[in-house]
Design an enzyme around this catalytic site. Structure first.
Site, mmCIF file in Angstrom:
data_model
loop_
_atom_site.group_PDB
_atom_site.id
_atom_site.type_symbol
_atom_site.label_atom_id
_atom_site.label_comp_id
_atom_site.label_asym_id
_atom_site.label_seq_id
_atom_site.Cartn_x
_atom_site.Cartn_y
_atom_site.Cartn_z
ATOM 1 N N HIS A 146 1.897 -2.224 -0.194
ATOM 2 C CA HIS A 146 2.495 -1.663 -1.323
ATOM 3 C C HIS A 146 3.398 -2.576 -1.929
ATOM 4 O O HIS A 146 4.147 -3.140 -0.905
ATOM 5 C CB HIS A 146 2.989 -0.308 -0.941
ATOM 6 C CG HIS A 146 3.194 0.789 -2.224
ATOM 7 N ND1 HIS A 146 4.421 0.362 -3.010
ATOM 8 C CD2 HIS A 146 2.523 1.512 -2.990
ATOM 9 C CE1 HIS A 146 4.266 0.995 -4.068
ATOM 10 N NE2 HIS A 146 3.394 1.791 -3.969
ATOM 11 N N ASP A 190 -3.117 6.467 -0.713
ATOM 12 C CA ASP A 190 -4.546 6.315 -0.841
ATOM 13 C C ASP A 190 -5.321 6.293 0.446
ATOM 14 O O ASP A 190 -6.670 6.847 0.515
ATOM 15 C CB ASP A 190 -4.962 5.225 -2.015
ATOM 16 C CG ASP A 190 -4.401 5.463 -3.305
ATOM 17 O OD1 ASP A 190 -4.217 6.551 -3.733
ATOM 18 O OD2 ASP A 190 -3.890 4.457 -3.775
HETATM 19 N N1 CMC Z 1 -5.026 -6.098 3.011
HETATM 20 C C1 CMC Z 1 -5.221 -7.294 3.731
HETATM 21 N N2 CMC Z 1 -4.143 -8.057 3.242
HETATM 22 C C2 CMC Z 1 -3.152 -7.631 2.249
HETATM 23 C C3 CMC Z 1 -3.440 -6.208 1.898
HETATM 24 C C4 CMC Z 1 -4.505 -5.629 2.216
HETATM 25 N N3 CMC Z 1 -4.657 -4.209 1.797
HETATM 26 N N4 CMC Z 1 -2.368 -6.222 0.722
HETATM 27 C C5 CMC Z 1 -1.784 -7.332 0.909
HETATM 28 N N5 CMC Z 1 -1.981 -8.181 1.824
HETATM 29 C C6 CMC Z 1 -1.627 -9.623 2.153
HETATM 30 C C7 CMC Z 1 -1.763 -10.655 1.150
HETATM 31 O O1 CMC Z 1 -3.186 -11.256 1.209
HETATM 32 C C8 CMC Z 1 -0.658 -11.265 1.136
HETATM 33 O O2 CMC Z 1 -0.766 -12.096 2.254
HETATM 34 P P1 CMC Z 1 -0.339 -13.870 2.490
HETATM 35 O O3 CMC Z 1 1.181 -13.667 2.339
HETATM 36 O O4 CMC Z 1 -1.033 -14.385 3.701
HETATM 37 O O5 CMC Z 1 -0.876 -14.434 1.245
HETATM 38 C C9 CMC Z 1 0.378 -10.420 1.517
HETATM 39 O O6 CMC Z 1 -0.134 -9.407 2.216
HETATM 40 C C10 CMC Z 1 1.375 -9.895 0.490
HETATM 41 O O7 CMC Z 1 0.405 -9.395 -0.398
HETATM 42 P P2 CMC Z 1 0.372 -9.433 -2.167
HETATM 43 O O8 CMC Z 1 -0.769 -9.219 -2.809
HETATM 44 O O9 CMC Z 1 1.402 -10.645 -2.534
HETATM 45 O O10 CMC Z 1 1.443 -8.150 -2.018
HETATM 46 P P3 CMC Z 1 1.745 -7.100 -3.637
HETATM 47 O O11 CMC Z 1 3.039 -6.464 -3.428
HETATM 48 O O12 CMC Z 1 1.392 -8.348 -4.759
HETATM 49 O O13 CMC Z 1 0.417 -6.078 -3.503
HETATM 50 C C11 CMC Z 1 -0.613 -4.383 -3.282
HETATM 51 C C12 CMC Z 1 0.531 -4.858 -3.205
HETATM 52 C C13 CMC Z 1 -0.807 -2.665 -3.153
HETATM 53 C C14 CMC Z 1 -1.592 -4.472 -4.630
HETATM 54 C C15 CMC Z 1 -1.492 -4.694 -2.154
HETATM 55 O O14 CMC Z 1 -1.008 -4.608 -0.943
HETATM 56 C C16 CMC Z 1 -3.208 -4.452 -2.237
HETATM 57 O O15 CMC Z 1 -4.035 -4.882 -2.731
HETATM 58 N N6 CMC Z 1 -3.364 -3.300 -1.528
HETATM 59 C C17 CMC Z 1 -5.024 -2.620 -1.261
HETATM 60 C C18 CMC Z 1 -5.013 -1.845 -2.614
HETATM 61 C C19 CMC Z 1 -4.209 -0.684 -2.643
HETATM 62 O O16 CMC Z 1 -4.257 0.171 -1.460
HETATM 63 N N7 CMC Z 1 -3.623 -0.191 -3.368
HETATM 64 C C20 CMC Z 1 -2.795 1.087 -3.444
HETATM 65 C C21 CMC Z 1 -1.241 1.073 -3.796
HETATM 66 S S1 CMC Z 1 -0.782 2.710 -3.506
HETATM 67 C C22 CMC Z 1 -0.993 3.640 -4.805
HETATM 68 C C23 CMC Z 1 -0.092 3.177 -6.232
HETATM 69 O O17 CMC Z 1 1.058 3.237 -5.963
HETATM 70 O O18 CMC Z 1 -0.798 2.989 -6.947
#
Ligand code: CMC
Length: 427
Positions: free
Chosen positions: A316, A373
């Site tokens: 998140h 989720d």
């Molecule tokens: N699985 C594997 N690796 C992950 C995941 C995941 N679900 N989420 C983040 N990472 C890794 C990402 O690869 C990165 O690694 P590195 O630093 O080595 O490059 C690191 O963690 C940080 O990720 P980010 O993309 O910079 O983080 P963000 O804050 O931009 O993204 C997120 C947040 C929710 C979009 C992301 O965690 C994600 O895609 N999660 C899966 C989708 C999901 O469950 N979304 C629902 C969110 S809760 C409902 C809502 O509030 O809408």
């Protein structure tokens, strides 16, 4: 005395600039950068707004490190355990938990407003049977505006409240109609004798005429625990401060466009897999993994920097600890296990993923915890809700948040059209 300012130095010119620090009642204070471009001729670069506060707000607060969430100062755990979704709606809109008189009036009005104009009903027939309910829903909400053509330019408290009640009441009906259209069965009209969540579940699951499954010894009826579970899911989704879809709603509001298109745009933004669409993707992913033996293989894919695969329902932007909404749902899932049939294979795969990820260095070092989720899908499946409906269910819950934030934006005399700038790198 400590000065409440922040000084920046441009090392190219040696010039210093001072900015005020604005105090938050909770959470990080904010450097007021509104004059930054005017002062320096430079823009600040923050593409996904990871360090930017886009507005002031007194609606919802998240402490991502502690894993806390409050609506108008009240903890989500308290609201989920001791109040209904409609009480949380009233709270978000008005700032207080309703008295019993206020609740009766609010509830009755929502019941009366749940019906759709017959003309809107015909619109559903224009869509192919296999249309995704999110597409039909977003179009349905935009279409709703055509029936309120004389009430689009609203600018006083009474009109705001009326608009909020109308949209909170009608979206569940549009969602249920979108679903029934997608599987080709006749619509069930709202029933004025039923409460918000029971009415929605009935519109989704009942046979024409409003009765549930017929058995040899009579009819099934909705179980109290099913209604309570879905009501809790709505409460947990009701608002989440400046998330992607809410930012879209505020952005559309900033152009002066009316609230129906603002909400419809929020629905479109929510559909994405990184946001509300994750709940549908979680179950799709669990089904794809298919058995507990394959969990390790997919965890390895999620950790592989060369592979774009992500574990849906993990991570998140704000929570760097357990999502408090996920904690509530985990407790609910355990309760439901005793009374409903939960898909044991899906649950076993989900439990294995949770167990491995919570102890794995990759996930620990990146603060990747299960989010809301991760748990909602298993519960919604137990409530006999198909996965294409998971994100529309999120929409029902979030509608009150969007409209409350829309109203806050409208009332803020300092608000302006949203117009970010860019770092031009072209010819
Ligand atoms: N699985 C594997 N690796 C992950 C995941 C995941 N679900 N989420 C983040 N990472 C890794 C990402 O690869 C990165 O690694 P590195 O630093 O080595 O490059 C690191 O963690 C940080 O990720 P980010 O993309 O910079 O983080 P963000 O804050 O931009 O993204 C997120 C947040 C929710 C979009 C992301 O965690 C994600 O895609 N999660 C899966 C989708 C999901 O469950 N979304 C629902 C969110 S809760 C409902 C809502 O509030 O809408």
């Amino acid at each position: 005395m400590i000065e409440n300012t922040f000084t920046l130095i441009n090392n190219r010119t040696g010039k210093q600039y001072k900015y005020n620090i604005l105090n938050a009642t909770k959470g990080p204070d904010v450097v007021d950068m509104r004059k930054f471009f005017q002062d320096t001729g430079l823009f600040s670069y923050d593409p996904a707004y990871t360090s930017t506060a886009s507005c002031t707000s007194d609606i919802t607060f998240i402490d991502g490190k502690k894993g806390e969430l409050t609506y108008r100062g009240i903890a989500i755990e308290e609201l989920a355990s001791n109040h209904t979704y409609l009480e949380s709606c009233f709270l978000l809109l008005n700032g207080n938990i309703p008295s019993s008189e206020e609740l009766i009036e609010f509830d009755l009005e929502i019941r009366h407003r749940a019906f759709l104009h017959e003309g809107l009903r015909n619109i559903f027939n224009a869509f192919p049977d296999n249309a995704h309910p999110m597409a039909t829903l977003s179009a349905g909400v935009t279409a709703l505006s055509t029936f309120y053509n004389d009430h689009l330019e609203i600018d006083d408290e009474q009109e705001y409240q009326e608009m909020a009640r109308r949209i909170i009441a009608k979206i569940p009906t549009i969602v249920a109609f979108a679903y029934r259209h997608s599987i080709g069965i006749p619509f069930i009209q709202p029933n004025i004798d039923l409460g918000f969540t029971e009415n929605f579940l009935t519109m989704m699951r009942a046979y024409p005429g409003g009765k549930m499954h017929r058995r040899a010894d009579g009819y099934d009826s909705l179980k109290e625990i099913e209604i309570r579970a879905l009501d809790t899911i709505f409460t947990l989704h009701a608002d989440h401060e400046q998330n992607a879809s809410t930012t879209v709603v505020r952005g559309v509001a900033s152009t002066g466009a009316h609230p129906y298109v603002a909400i419809s745009s929020g629905i479109s933004a929510l559909w994405g897999r990184a946001h509300g669409g994750a709940n549908e993707s979680v179950i799709a992913q669990l089904e794809m993994i298919g058995s507990v033996d394959r969990v390790e293989e997919f965890i390895a894919k999620a950790k592989d920097p060369e592979d774009s695969f992500r574990l849906m329902g993990f991570g998140h932007r704000v929570y760097k600890n357990f999502d408090p909404r996920a904690k509530v749902l985990k407790g609910l899932q355990d309760k439901l296990k005793e009374e409903l049939t939960l898909d044991s294979e899906l649950m076993a795969i989900a439990s294995k993923i949770e167990e491995i990820a919570l102890n794995d260095e990759y996930f620990i070092s990146r603060n990747l915890y299960p989010n809301i989720d991760f748990y909602s899908g298993v519960i919604l499946t137990a409530l006999q809700i198909p996965k294409s409906m998971f994100t529309p269910i999120f929409v029902i819950g979030r509608t009150v948040g969007w409209i409350t934030q829309w109203i806050e934006f409208k009332k803020d005399k300092t608000s302006k059209i949203a117009r970010p700038r860019q770092l031009y790198i072209g010819e």
